[in-house]
Scaffold this active site. Structure first.
Site, short mmCIF file in Angstrom:
data_model
loop_
_atom_site.label_atom_id
_atom_site.label_comp_id
_atom_site.label_asym_id
_atom_site.label_seq_id
_atom_site.Cartn_x
_atom_site.Cartn_y
_atom_site.Cartn_z
CB THR A 45 -0.94 0.04 1.23
OG1 THR A 45 -0.16 -0.10 2.43
CG2 THR A 45 -1.96 -1.08 1.16
CB THR A 66 -2.50 -5.00 0.24
OG1 THR A 66 -2.67 -4.30 -1.00
CG2 THR A 66 -1.10 -4.74 0.77
CG ASP A 152 -21.33 -5.51 1.17
OD1 ASP A 152 -21.41 -4.77 0.16
OD2 ASP A 152 -20.30 -6.15 1.46
NE ARG A 208 -7.03 0.48 2.23
CZ ARG A 208 -5.73 0.25 2.18
NH1 ARG A 208 -5.20 -0.67 2.94
NH2 ARG A 208 -4.96 0.97 1.38
CG ASP A 230 -4.92 -2.11 12.27
OD1 ASP A 230 -3.88 -2.18 12.96
OD2 ASP A 230 -4.99 -2.54 11.10
CD GLU A 235 -2.46 3.65 7.81
OE1 GLU A 235 -1.70 3.00 7.06
OE2 GLU A 235 -3.46 3.16 8.34
CG HIS A 252 -2.51 -0.47 8.03
ND1 HIS A 252 -2.71 0.44 7.03
CD2 HIS A 252 -3.13 -1.62 7.61
CE1 HIS A 252 -3.40 -0.10 6.06
NE2 HIS A 252 -3.68 -1.35 6.39
N GLY A 255 -4.08 -7.33 9.85
CA GLY A 255 -3.95 -8.50 8.99
C GLY A 255 -2.55 -9.05 8.89
CE1 TYR A 256 0.80 -5.56 7.30
CE2 TYR A 256 2.82 -5.30 8.55
CZ TYR A 256 2.03 -4.96 7.47
OH TYR A 256 2.46 -4.02 6.58
#
Length: 323
Positions: A45, A66, A152, A208, A230, A235, A252, A255-256
């Site tokens: 990103t 990503t 959604d 995001r 997060d 950023e 951020h 998802g790591y």
């Protein structure tokens, strides 16, 4: 063939070298001059893949390791016959685990609810965005004894956003970041939305930066709302007031995870091999580390570290030990 790769995409060194000239660069080194003679880019990103980077280059293929792809100017790529792809779902389980850990730390009695040990009425969670991550979060929330509301609109799923605002005790966002179209997600959680929410709602943004309007969140700092953040606007130059406002904060890394990184790297490899008609390549098992056991409360350590070194956002992120 020449391939430029963000050096923080793991496990790729040596895999593509038999078939191409491969250059590994820091994100800030991936410049227009660095990619001018490249055929393919593998990025994250931090690399803005737009006209400023790609104009006049020989790049025909861009893959990002990503889920998010708002750093790719998809319209520019389409107009200039540059194929692009992301890695949908690569880290979905990791983000789901992050949300579960965060709620366990912040929401009173959620452990008891999960174990069926409370007679209180079930809390309601609103999940905005029901893709790979949102679907996993919904299943996790149901197992924890939460009442689940989904939203959604692009998929025709769930209830109106206003209903989630009115009824949910917890609201978690899992949308891509879009500014245009029928359902833009930019500042989806804005001041009007926040005013519809319950006074003590818990809001999670692990989607995001920009989905939550941070300035709106700061307008009424003592209104009882709890934020778990997060992903941040601007950023790596985050709003320090929003860091203070957040109950839990991370840099951020929701998802790591080791498996998420493996998935993303393999998805990029598969897409590149398909595009350039190479033999199908994958990360060798021999280079993969043994995952460590993640201890409960790990997010508190991340939060503490972040608050101690808030200006080191990028360094903390790049040196974060994968879960």
């Amino acid at each position: 063939m020449k391939i430029v790769i963000d050096r923080y995409i793991p496990f790729l060194k040596g895999v593509l070298e038999p078939y191409a000239e491969v250059v590994y660069l820091d994100p800030e080194q991936i410049t227009a001059s660095a990619v001018r003679n490249a055929d393919a880019l593998l990025v994250r990103t931090r690399t803005k893949c737009n006209a400023s980077l790609l104009e006049g280059s020989s790049v025909r293929f861009v893959a990002t390791a990503t889920i998010g792809y708002d750093h790719i100017d998809t319209e520019y790529c389409r107009r200039n016959d540059i194929f692009w792809t992301n890695s949908p779902g690569c880290n979905a389980q990791g983000v789901c685990d992050y949300v579960q850990e965060a709620l366990t730390l912040v929401v009173p009695d959620i452990k008891k609810m999960s174990a069926g040990q409370t007679d209180d009425a079930a809390k309601t969670i609103g999940i905005v965005g029901v893709g790979h991550v949102g679907s996993l979060v919904a299943r996790m929330a149901e197992k924890m004894g939460l009442r689940v509301l989904l939203n959604d609109p692009p998929k025709g799923i769930g209830v109106p956003l206003a209903q989630i605002a009115h009824e949910a005790d917890i609201i978690t966002f899992h949308t891509p970041l879009t500014r245009n179209g029928e359902y833009p997600s930019w500042h989806l959680c804005d001041r009007a939305f926040l005013r519809l929410c319950k006074p003590e709602v818990v809001i999670v943004n692990a989607a995001r930066g920009g989905v939550v309007d941070e300035e709106a969140a700061l307008l009424e700092e003592n209104d009882g709302k709890t934020f778990i953040i997060d992903t941040w606007e601007g950023e790596p130059d985050i709003n320090m007031r929003m860091l203070e406002r957040a109950k839990l904060a991370s840099y951020h890394i929701a998802g790591y995870t080791l498996q998420g990184k493996i998935n993303a790297s393999n998805m990029c490899l598969e897409a590149l091999c398909n595009f350039f008609s190479l033999p199908m390549l994958h990360i060798p098992q021999s280079v993969l580390p043994v995952p460590e056991t993640t201890k409960s409360g790990w997010l508190l350590d991340v939060d503490r570290q972040f608050r101690q070194h808030p200006s080191d956002f990028e360094t903390l992120r790049e040196t974060y030990r994968l879960r």
